[in-house]
Design a protein around this motif. Sequence first.
Motif, PDB file in Angstrom:
ATOM      1  N   ARG A  83       0.813  -1.072   0.104  1.00  0.00           N
ATOM      2  CA  ARG A  83       0.016   0.194   0.007  1.00  0.00           C
ATOM      3  C   ARG A  83       0.852   1.296   0.148  1.00  0.00           C
ATOM      4  O   ARG A  83       0.490   2.209   0.609  1.00  0.00           O
ATOM      5  N   LEU A  84       1.848   1.382  -0.877  1.00  0.00           N
ATOM      6  CA  LEU A  84       2.632   2.546  -0.804  1.00  0.00           C
ATOM      7  C   LEU A  84       2.520   3.006  -2.186  1.00  0.00           C
ATOM      8  O   LEU A  84       3.148   4.151  -2.614  1.00  0.00           O
ATOM      9  N   GLY A  85       1.899   2.355  -3.080  1.00  0.00           N
ATOM     10  CA  GLY A  85       1.733   3.058  -4.465  1.00  0.00           C
ATOM     11  C   GLY A  85       2.855   2.707  -5.363  1.00  0.00           C
ATOM     12  O   GLY A  85       2.895   3.529  -6.470  1.00  0.00           O
ATOM     13  N   MET A  86       3.632   1.937  -4.949  1.00  0.00           N
ATOM     14  CA  MET A  86       4.931   1.701  -5.767  1.00  0.00           C
ATOM     15  C   MET A  86       5.517   0.237  -5.347  1.00  0.00           C
ATOM     16  O   MET A  86       5.179  -0.043  -4.178  1.00  0.00           O
ATOM     17  N   THR A  87       6.530  -0.134  -6.225  1.00  0.00           N
ATOM     18  CA  THR A  87       7.335  -1.172  -5.558  1.00  0.00           C
ATOM     19  C   THR A  87       8.635  -1.139  -6.464  1.00  0.00           C
ATOM     20  O   THR A  87       8.821  -0.650  -7.373  1.00  0.00           O
ATOM     21  N   ALA A  88       9.716  -1.626  -5.588  1.00  0.00           N
ATOM     22  CA  ALA A  88      11.074  -1.717  -6.030  1.00  0.00           C
ATOM     23  C   ALA A  88      11.138  -2.754  -6.744  1.00  0.00           C
ATOM     24  O   ALA A  88      10.682  -3.981  -6.449  1.00  0.00           O
ATOM     25  N   PRO A  98      19.156   7.202   3.612  1.00  0.00           N
ATOM     26  CA  PRO A  98      18.451   7.076   4.875  1.00  0.00           C
ATOM     27  C   PRO A  98      18.978   8.269   5.792  1.00  0.00           C
ATOM     28  O   PRO A  98      18.155   8.482   6.615  1.00  0.00           O
ATOM     29  N   GLU A  99      19.931   8.785   5.518  1.00  0.00           N
ATOM     30  CA  GLU A  99      20.585   9.716   6.305  1.00  0.00           C
ATOM     31  C   GLU A  99      20.115  11.296   5.933  1.00  0.00           C
ATOM     32  O   GLU A  99      20.356  12.381   6.714  1.00  0.00           O
ATOM     33  N   ALA A 100      19.437  11.469   4.843  1.00  0.00           N
ATOM     34  CA  ALA A 100      19.053  12.676   4.064  1.00  0.00           C
ATOM     35  C   ALA A 100      17.897  13.278   5.197  1.00  0.00           C
ATOM     36  O   ALA A 100      17.007  12.556   5.952  1.00  0.00           O
ATOM     37  N   LEU A 101      17.574  14.638   5.188  1.00  0.00           N
ATOM     38  CA  LEU A 101      16.488  14.911   5.867  1.00  0.00           C
ATOM     39  C   LEU A 101      15.061  14.611   5.114  1.00  0.00           C
ATOM     40  O   LEU A 101      15.080  14.753   4.105  1.00  0.00           O
ATOM     41  N   ALA A 102      14.275  14.562   6.362  1.00  0.00           N
ATOM     42  CA  ALA A 102      12.893  14.205   5.751  1.00  0.00           C
ATOM     43  C   ALA A 102      12.386  15.321   4.827  1.00  0.00           C
ATOM     44  O   ALA A 102      11.798  15.207   3.822  1.00  0.00           O
ATOM     45  N   VAL A 103      12.738  16.659   5.143  1.00  0.00           N
ATOM     46  CA  VAL A 103      12.281  17.718   4.163  1.00  0.00           C
ATOM     47  C   VAL A 103      12.987  17.733   2.710  1.00  0.00           C
ATOM     48  O   VAL A 103      12.295  18.284   1.867  1.00  0.00           O
ATOM     49  N   GLU A 104      14.108  17.036   2.754  1.00  0.00           N
ATOM     50  CA  GLU A 104      14.489  17.034   1.357  1.00  0.00           C
ATOM     51  C   GLU A 104      13.954  15.976   0.383  1.00  0.00           C
ATOM     52  O   GLU A 104      13.585  15.992  -0.730  1.00  0.00           O
ATOM     53  N   ALA A 105      13.210  14.912   1.218  1.00  0.00           N
ATOM     54  CA  ALA A 105      12.238  14.183   0.372  1.00  0.00           C
ATOM     55  C   ALA A 105      11.044  14.770  -0.020  1.00  0.00           C
ATOM     56  O   ALA A 105      10.769  14.714  -1.309  1.00  0.00           O
ATOM     57  N   ALA A 106      10.454  15.817   0.725  1.00  0.00           N
ATOM     58  CA  ALA A 106       9.323  16.455   0.525  1.00  0.00           C
ATOM     59  C   ALA A 106       9.649  17.349  -0.749  1.00  0.00           C
ATOM     60  O   ALA A 106       9.067  17.467  -1.946  1.00  0.00           O
ATOM     61  N   GLN A 107      10.980  18.216  -0.818  1.00  0.00           N
ATOM     62  CA  GLN A 107      11.200  18.784  -1.844  1.00  0.00           C
ATOM     63  C   GLN A 107      11.582  18.105  -3.046  1.00  0.00           C
ATOM     64  O   GLN A 107      11.046  18.682  -4.228  1.00  0.00           O
ATOM     65  N   LEU A 108      12.142  16.821  -3.034  1.00  0.00           N
ATOM     66  CA  LEU A 108      12.252  15.992  -4.177  1.00  0.00           C
ATOM     67  C   LEU A 108      11.233  15.607  -4.726  1.00  0.00           C
ATOM     68  O   LEU A 108      10.915  15.629  -6.129  1.00  0.00           O
ATOM     69  N   HIS A 147       9.928  16.926  -8.588  1.00  0.00           N
ATOM     70  CA  HIS A 147       9.663  15.850  -9.801  1.00  0.00           C
ATOM     71  C   HIS A 147       8.282  15.425  -9.711  1.00  0.00           C
ATOM     72  O   HIS A 147       8.008  14.476 -10.718  1.00  0.00           O
ATOM     73  N   LYS A 148       7.405  16.159  -9.227  1.00  0.00           N
ATOM     74  CA  LYS A 148       5.848  15.573  -9.197  1.00  0.00           C
ATOM     75  C   LYS A 148       5.869  14.231  -8.852  1.00  0.00           C
ATOM     76  O   LYS A 148       4.884  13.575  -9.628  1.00  0.00           O
ATOM     77  N   ILE A 149       6.253  13.688  -7.995  1.00  0.00           N
ATOM     78  CA  ILE A 149       6.158  12.171  -7.483  1.00  0.00           C
ATOM     79  C   ILE A 149       5.698  12.143  -6.112  1.00  0.00           C
ATOM     80  O   ILE A 149       5.724  13.091  -5.494  1.00  0.00           O
ATOM     81  N   SER A 150       5.000  11.017  -5.844  1.00  0.00           N
ATOM     82  CA  SER A 150       4.323  10.756  -4.554  1.00  0.00           C
ATOM     83  C   SER A 150       5.145   9.884  -3.671  1.00  0.00           C
ATOM     84  O   SER A 150       4.542   9.415  -2.389  1.00  0.00           O
ATOM     85  N   GLY A 151       6.378   9.196  -3.957  1.00  0.00           N
ATOM     86  CA  GLY A 151       6.814   8.314  -3.213  1.00  0.00           C
ATOM     87  C   GLY A 151       8.428   8.236  -3.688  1.00  0.00           C
ATOM     88  O   GLY A 151       8.823   8.700  -4.686  1.00  0.00           O
ATOM     89  N   LEU A 152       9.176   7.546  -2.703  1.00  0.00           N
ATOM     90  CA  LEU A 152      10.647   7.555  -2.843  1.00  0.00           C
ATOM     91  C   LEU A 152      11.142   6.198  -2.465  1.00  0.00           C
ATOM     92  O   LEU A 152      10.691   5.775  -1.247  1.00  0.00           O
ATOM     93  N   LEU A 153      12.211   5.471  -3.083  1.00  0.00           N
ATOM     94  CA  LEU A 153      12.819   4.224  -2.706  1.00  0.00           C
ATOM     95  C   LEU A 153      14.018   4.959  -1.943  1.00  0.00           C
ATOM     96  O   LEU A 153      14.741   6.002  -2.284  1.00  0.00           O
ATOM     97  N   VAL A 154      14.448   4.237  -0.712  1.00  0.00           N
ATOM     98  CA  VAL A 154      15.426   4.672  -0.036  1.00  0.00           C
ATOM     99  C   VAL A 154      16.735   3.368  -0.389  1.00  0.00           C
ATOM    100  O   VAL A 154      16.291   2.555   0.028  1.00  0.00           O
TER     101      VAL A 154
END
Length: 334
Positions: A240-245, A291-301, A305-312
């Motif tokens: 239920r994350l809307g994606m898969t690796a 994994p060491e990046a700030l959560a706010v960096e994920a929000a900015q990314l 790029h108009k995406i709703s999820g990220l793999l770490v």
Amino acid sequence: MATFDTQPPRPDDAGFAASGRRVFEIEAAALAAVAERLDGDFTQACRLMLQARGRVVCTGMGKSGHVARKIAATMASTGTPAFYVHPGEAGHGDLGMITDADVVLALSYSGESDEVLMLLPGLKRQGNRLITMTGRPNSTLAREADVHLDVSVPAEACPIHLAPTSSTTASLAMGDALAVALMEARGFTADDFARSHPAGALGRRLLLHIGDIMHRGDEIPRVNADATLSETLVEMSRKRLGMTAVVDADNRLLGLYTDGDLRRSLDDRAIDLRSTRIDEVMTRSPRTIGPEALAVEAAQLMEAHKISGLLVVDDDGRVAGALNIHDLLRARVV
């Protein structure tokens, strides 16, 4: 028999606005007057606070007490250890909270507040350095100080010249000036501020890392490269994350498949969900984050790029986690 209207005249809407503007004008002039008097005494006060082995203890009665409490709070949150002591309570035992390593900042616009003056003998015996902030340089409190800061104002904004208005604004501004000067002298940074505000929005933005909120282990949606599209959809539905690796045998990232990719796949009538391998339709070299990046960096990314999820992924390219916009919302990063 004549009757008289005892009710004061009620101003119209323009009158209210005019009164408000007058207050701003009077208080702005007061601040300008105090700013022109910043001199060596201000510098000496900063040095005493900066060199103190203990804390800055702020005190004052009435409105000056409210201002002193705010100054202590501002200093404490910007790198200068400080707290407020009520002078009335100090005279009944709380004076013991003040050690000989502390610097005392005492506020009284008149410079004659009995509760504050009562503390001076004890502070002098203990050897505390005393910084005072008054509107009367010749007052008792000003004369007893090691350093006196003059916050006298040309006029109060109160039309009957009784309620502290311009004077309290000037004292607040002087306290802010001290706190900021000390903050800059200490090299206090945004990260330092966040550490003292972990529950605030800034603290969450500057302290929360991807590793703190990402999904780990079995919660990560992933399939091997030879999985069919239908098997991939089952994995996506389960996690239920809307994606898969899409990973190899060593868990190294090969690609990504998302809900958006699914819609595009369904538009292609040549694709058979049961026979098409995921590596034929996945997105290769997708956007990732560490994994060491700030959560706010994920929000900015995600926003960029108009995406709703990220793999770490870790430094070896192995999938370490996954997160989506809902995880950031729950963590109140966005």
